[in-house]
Design a protein around this motif. Structure first.
Motif, PDB file in Angstrom:
ATOM      1  N   VAL A 115     -25.513 -45.418 -30.026  1.00 36.52           N
ATOM      2  CA  VAL A 115     -26.480 -46.021 -29.102  1.00 36.52           C
ATOM      3  C   VAL A 115     -27.724 -46.482 -29.847  1.00 36.52           C
ATOM      4  O   VAL A 115     -28.217 -47.595 -29.632  1.00 36.52           O
ATOM      5  N   LEU A 116     -28.240 -45.641 -30.732  1.00 35.79           N
ATOM      6  CA  LEU A 116     -29.469 -45.978 -31.453  1.00 35.79           C
ATOM      7  C   LEU A 116     -29.309 -47.221 -32.328  1.00 35.79           C
ATOM      8  O   LEU A 116     -30.287 -47.931 -32.598  1.00 35.79           O
ATOM      9  N   LYS A 117     -28.086 -47.490 -32.778  1.00 40.93           N
ATOM     10  CA  LYS A 117     -27.833 -48.657 -33.629  1.00 40.93           C
ATOM     11  C   LYS A 117     -27.558 -49.924 -32.820  1.00 40.93           C
ATOM     12  O   LYS A 117     -27.464 -51.014 -33.384  1.00 40.93           O
ATOM     13  N   GLU A 118     -27.421 -49.811 -31.496  1.00 39.16           N
ATOM     14  CA  GLU A 118     -27.078 -50.969 -30.669  1.00 39.16           C
ATOM     15  C   GLU A 118     -28.203 -52.004 -30.661  1.00 39.16           C
ATOM     16  O   GLU A 118     -29.381 -51.654 -30.563  1.00 39.16           O
ATOM     17  N   PRO A 119     -27.855 -53.277 -30.745  1.00 43.10           N
ATOM     18  CA  PRO A 119     -28.884 -54.333 -30.613  1.00 43.10           C
ATOM     19  C   PRO A 119     -29.651 -54.242 -29.294  1.00 43.10           C
ATOM     20  O   PRO A 119     -30.822 -54.642 -29.234  1.00 43.10           O
ATOM     21  N   SER A 120     -29.009 -53.708 -28.266  1.00 46.31           N
ATOM     22  CA  SER A 120     -29.680 -53.602 -26.967  1.00 46.31           C
ATOM     23  C   SER A 120     -30.864 -52.649 -27.014  1.00 46.31           C
ATOM     24  O   SER A 120     -31.824 -52.798 -26.256  1.00 46.31           O
ATOM     25  N   VAL A 121     -30.820 -51.652 -27.910  1.00 43.02           N
ATOM     26  CA  VAL A 121     -31.963 -50.746 -28.060  1.00 43.02           C
ATOM     27  C   VAL A 121     -33.120 -51.471 -28.725  1.00 43.02           C
ATOM     28  O   VAL A 121     -34.279 -51.353 -28.302  1.00 43.02           O
ATOM     29  N   ALA A 122     -32.825 -52.239 -29.774  1.00 42.82           N
ATOM     30  CA  ALA A 122     -33.870 -53.039 -30.411  1.00 42.82           C
ATOM     31  C   ALA A 122     -34.478 -54.023 -29.417  1.00 42.82           C
ATOM     32  O   ALA A 122     -35.706 -54.238 -29.395  1.00 42.82           O
ATOM     33  N   ALA A 123     -33.635 -54.617 -28.564  1.00 45.35           N
ATOM     34  CA  ALA A 123     -34.130 -55.550 -27.551  1.00 45.35           C
ATOM     35  C   ALA A 123     -35.019 -54.830 -26.539  1.00 45.35           C
ATOM     36  O   ALA A 123     -36.051 -55.365 -26.112  1.00 45.35           O
TER      37      ALA A 123
END
Length: 304
Positions: free
Chosen positions: A281-289
């Motif tokens: 989860v932490l590596k997901e682009p959605s978290v950066a977004a």
């Protein structure tokens, strides 16, 4: 990125626990999923972890451990109030029970904490950027006073105060965990005056209890971040200033049986697939977004 509303330290706990935890934490850091790590100096892969932190320039603090594995202080390894007949710490709940019954010697707690700071410096070449307690032992009665004194003596500026906004309204925590976390919160609130008197600082808000393991998700992170921002603003952060927060996480690849731990092998928590879920989860682009959308700037304790 526009002016951030929230400065967020994302701390990967239990660095050094085993090679697979180390690799997962490094992968997460390189992917931008964490910004800081907390090292268990009595763990099986502590030296490897310290070397990895140096190689990748990962900001690192001390995850002081009085509850799992064996002591660092040689004088306490054979017999002490902190250990059982096998020489192991009493465990998360056993430590608390021993403390409540008056069986723990605070002088021995101090000896062990100082030994762990010394080991940290031997492994990394510098003092910790921050110092917190494995399984939140650092906010327990009596222990908090010793902990604060050791931090003050070494001029370690930052600690963790696990009081999480929205904990009481969280609907997905099982009852036994909710009860434990509420006790942790009470101890943490009682610790604030002690830490403050010793010149120790902590971020405006703490997050991580409601987003651990399978509960780590983008919607849950969004809830936590918004509650942290609101709590920081209500707590008196000056208008226009960034609110600061720490998010505690436990990413990693599940430990192999019999590989790692702090002296008696890895526990169920470390072998659980939930560690890899957090990592993914932490590596997901959605978290950066999400972080960009919420105007969050990720940083380390040394940047606060």
């Amino acid at each position: 990125m526009p002016q951030p509303r929230l400065l967020l330290v994302i701390t990967g706990d239990d660095f050094g626990y085993c090679p697979r935890r180390n690799q997962g934490i490094v992968d997460c850091f390189l992917a931008g999923g964490i910004s800081n790590v907390s090292l268990l100096v009595n763990a099986a892969a502590a030296k490897e972890a310290a070397d990895l932190a140096k190689r990748h320039q990962i900001p690192i603090g001390l995850h002081a451990n009085l509850s799992e594995g064996t002591p660092v202080c040689q004088m306490l390894q054979k017999s002490s109030s902190l250990t059982d007949q096998r020489g192991f710490f009493h465990g998360k709940m056993g430590f608390r029970q021993s403390l409540e019954s008056g069986q723990l010697c605070m002088k021995q707690v101090e000896m062990e904490l100082r030994a762990q700071v010394k080991r940290f410096v031997e492994l990394t070449g510098h003092l910790p950027d921050h110092m917190d307690g494995h399984q939140h032992v650092h906010v327990l009665p009596e222990v908090r006073d010793v902990f604060a004194q050791v931090m003050s003596d070494h001029r370690i500026r930052f600690t963790r105060v696990p009081v999480e906004p929205g904990l009481h309204s969280c609907q997905w925590l099982p009852e036994h965990l909710h009860s434990f976390y509420c006790q942790v919160e009470k101890d943490a609130l009682d610790s604030m005056a002690v830490f403050r008197q010793n010149g120790i600082r902590w971020p405006d808000a703490y997050l991580g209890l409601t987003t651990m393991g399978q509960n780590m998700s983008v919607p849950h992170l969004q809830r936590a971040l918004r509650l942290a921002l609101a709590a920081g603003q209500m707590g008196g952060t000056p208008g226009g200033a960034c609110v600061t927060a720490e998010l505690m996480v436990h990413p990693g690849y599940p430990s192999h049986p019999q590989e790692g731990g702090c002296g008696d092998g890895p526990d169920d928590f470390s072998q659980s697939p939930e560690r890899q879920h957090e990592l993914s989860v932490l590596k997901e682009p959605s978290v950066a977004a999400l972080l960009s959308q919420e105007k969050v700037q990720v940083c380390a304790f040394k940047d606060l």
